[in-house]
Each structure stands twice: as structure tokens, then as C-alpha cells.
Design a protein around this motif. Structure first.
Motif, PDB file in Angstrom:
ATOM      1  N   GLN A  17       0.832  -1.204   0.000  1.00 45.44           N
ATOM      2  CA  GLN A  17       0.000   0.000   0.000  1.00 45.44           C
ATOM      3  C   GLN A  17       0.865   1.251   0.000  1.00 45.44           C
ATOM      4  OE1 GLN A  17      -3.549   0.151   0.112  1.00 45.44           O
ATOM      5  NE2 GLN A  17      -3.293   2.356  -0.204  1.00 45.44           N
ATOM      6  N   GLN A  18       1.893   1.275   0.864  1.00 43.70           N
ATOM      7  CA  GLN A  18       2.772   2.439   0.932  1.00 43.70           C
ATOM      8  C   GLN A  18       3.524   2.646  -0.375  1.00 43.70           C
ATOM      9  OE1 GLN A  18       4.996   1.162   4.391  1.00 43.70           O
ATOM     10  NE2 GLN A  18       4.025   2.705   5.686  1.00 43.70           N
ATOM     11  N   GLU A  50       1.066   4.058  -2.954  1.00 43.96           N
ATOM     12  CA  GLU A  50       0.712   5.443  -2.617  1.00 43.96           C
ATOM     13  C   GLU A  50       1.856   6.395  -2.973  1.00 43.96           C
ATOM     14  OE1 GLU A  50      -0.318   5.373   1.505  1.00 43.96           O
ATOM     15  OE2 GLU A  50      -2.394   4.734   1.134  1.00 43.96           O
ATOM     16  N   ALA A  94      -2.095   4.380  -5.764  1.00 45.99           N
ATOM     17  CA  ALA A  94      -3.179   3.917  -4.898  1.00 45.99           C
ATOM     18  C   ALA A  94      -4.511   4.429  -5.416  1.00 45.99           C
ATOM     19  CB  ALA A  94      -2.953   4.393  -3.467  1.00 45.99           C
ATOM     20  N   SER A 143       0.319  -7.251   2.445  1.00 45.06           N
ATOM     21  CA  SER A 143      -0.591  -6.183   2.830  1.00 45.06           C
ATOM     22  C   SER A 143      -1.672  -6.026   1.774  1.00 45.06           C
ATOM     23  CB  SER A 143       0.186  -4.867   2.967  1.00 45.06           C
ATOM     24  OG  SER A 143       0.830  -4.559   1.746  1.00 45.06           O
ATOM     25  N   THR A 144      -2.811  -5.539   2.169  1.00 44.97           N
ATOM     26  CA  THR A 144      -3.903  -5.319   1.223  1.00 44.97           C
ATOM     27  C   THR A 144      -3.851  -3.886   0.729  1.00 44.97           C
ATOM     28  OG1 THR A 144      -5.376  -4.691   3.024  1.00 44.97           O
ATOM     29  CG2 THR A 144      -5.377  -6.998   2.347  1.00 44.97           C
ATOM     30  N   CYS A 145      -4.377  -3.645  -0.455  1.00 43.19           N
ATOM     31  CA  CYS A 145      -4.399  -2.287  -0.976  1.00 43.19           C
ATOM     32  C   CYS A 145      -5.580  -2.156  -1.934  1.00 43.19           C
ATOM     33  CB  CYS A 145      -3.093  -1.946  -1.696  1.00 43.19           C
ATOM     34  SG  CYS A 145      -2.664  -3.094  -2.995  1.00 43.19           S
TER      35      CYS A 145
END
Length: 250
Positions: free
Chosen positions: A207-208, A211, A216, A237-239
Motif C-alpha cells: 500500500q505504501q 501510494e 493507490a 498487505s492489502t491495498c
């Protein structure tokens, strides 16, 4: 616009050199890699340009889309992806945590930084023509090979800093999970584990990463090739991004 946009480039570790390869289909290519890792580089080149491992089952890249290559190694998947779309009408983000790999990745995809694209794979292998998809009528494509951005980070489920083990004889097998790697492969190929080095590398979540790259919330225009190396049994991680296709190597 094609540009030398590399983050956190590190200049330590062994230096990549320009090595000439002749593939089983007769192609002759020059690629930047570590001399200690010529055998692995030859395997990767065969995988990418002879077997066409990642595209042979019909996966296509969208015009105007983005490829996120997590575990970019020396950039040969990047070459194949960038060549797949006419005119370089695609953006490529190569994520590579190991400094020696990153240096080879940068040289192969961006060149030496002194003569524009000079010294890159596309420059030294001017005759290379990868399989391409039909052009989309009315689209204005940027100059081949498109937009490239390189990121010196690892991706996992939690941000921070972690040690990564780098294997000079098989850089593509460098890992955040050394014990697991040795358990799985150490007995059958012990020589390949000799001379390993450790680097502390920055870690971000997927996600980071997206983004930070302004992706994102994107919908239907991201393809990803990912090498999942999640320490401590972590899960990805989910995004909030729809991935059009995912090519996964474990």
C-alpha cells in the motif's frame, strides 16, 4: 518521459560488468550482471527471451498501464515488459532491495546516466526486438522504452528495516528469510550459498509503495510481477488497487 529516476541508489557491494551471452535460439545479447552470477543470468535470459516464461500463456500488458516488478533483480523482466508494448506505451516500476542488484538494474534499464540511455540494454542491444502487441489506433506513445522508475526497497506486510541476505552467485535468490532459503535449497546447491553478504534494507508495505508512486486507487491499469518474501510468517498487505494481471514467482 524516459528518465533516470532512481531512489536510494547504493554504491557498495560487487560491481556488475557487461557480459555477452549467446542464447539457445541464437540471439546474442549483452547484459550487465555480476561475473560471479553469469550462470544465473544465463538461466534468466533463457527464461525471458527463449521460453518467454511470463507471457507464453497469453498474458498481455495494457497500453498506458503500469508494471510493478517487486524483486526486479537485474531487470530482464523489465526489458521483456517494456518491449511488449509498441512505442514504450507503458510505465515500469522496478523494486529491488539489494544494492548490487540495483546497480545492475539501473545500468540495464537506464544506462550509465551520462549519455542519456547510453549503456542500457536497449542501447547495447539495438537489434533486439521483443514480441509486441498490436498498436492501439490513436494513442500517442512516448519514446521506447517508456517510463522507468527504480526503487531501492523491500516489500512486506510491515514497514521498517530488515536484513536481507545477498548471494553473489545467485543474486536473484537473495532473501529476507535466509534460514528458509537454506533449508529448501542448501543441500542441493551448497556452493551457490558461499560468500553471502547481508544488507540492512528499508521495507514498505505494498500500500505504501503504491501510494508513494501515485498509484493507490488506480483501477484496472496495474500489472504486477511479485516475489513474495514475507518475514515472520507475515501475509501480504492489502491495498485498494485492481490488478489486471499478476505474475508470481515464489
Amino acid at each position: 518521459m524516459f528518465g533516470n529516476d532512481t531512489e536510494e541508489t547504493a554504491a557498495h557491494g560487487p560491481e556488475p560488468e557487461l557480459v555477452q551471452f549467446k542464447l539457445s535460439n541464437g540471439q546474442e545479447l549483452e547484459v550487465r550482471c555480476l561475473v560471479s552470477a553469469v550462470a544465473e543470468a544465463a538461466f534468466i535470459l533463457n527464461e525471458m527471451f527463449v521460453v518467454d516464461e511470463y507471457f507464453k500463456h497469453g498474458i498481455q500488458l495494457a497500453h498506458g498501464g503500469t508494471v510493478v516488478d517487486i524483486g526486479a533483480n537485474i531487470g530482464m523482466f523489465g526489458v521483456r515488459a517494456l518491449a511488449a508494448v509498441p512505442g514504450g506505451d507503458i510505465s515500469y516500476i522496478g523494486v529491488e532491495p539489494c544494492p548490487p542488484n540495483l546497480q545492475a538494474l539501473q545500468l540495464n534499464l537506464l544506462g550509465d546516466g551520462q549519455r542519456g540511455q547510453g549503456g542500457s540494454f536497449f542501447h547495447v542491444n539495438a537489434a533486439y526486438q521483443g514480441p509486441v502487441q498490436p498498436a492501439v489506433e490513436g494513442r500517442q506513445s512516448p519514446a521506447y522504452p517508456g517510463n522507468v522508475k527504480l526503487v531501492n526497497q523491500a516489500v512486506s506486510s510491515r514497514p521498517g528495516t530488515l536484513p536481507i541476505t545477498f548471494y553473489p552467485r545467485m543474486p536473484g535468490n537473495s532473501t529476507l528469510r535466509e534460514a528458509e532459503k537454506r533449508q529448501l535449497q542448501g543441500l542441493c546447491m551448497p556452493a551457490m550459498f558461499q560468500g553471502c553478504q547481508k544488507f540492512e534494507v528499508p521495507v514498505v508495505t505494498l500500500q505504501q509503495l503504491l501510494e508513494h508512486q501515485g498509484l493507490a486507487g488506480s483501477w484496472g491499469r496495474i500489472s504486477s510481477k511479485s516475489i513474495h518474501q514475507h518475514p515472520h510468517g507475515a501475509t501480504p498487505s492489502t491495498c485498494a488497487v485492481r490488478v489486471t494481471s499478476r505474475l508470481m514467482t515464489v
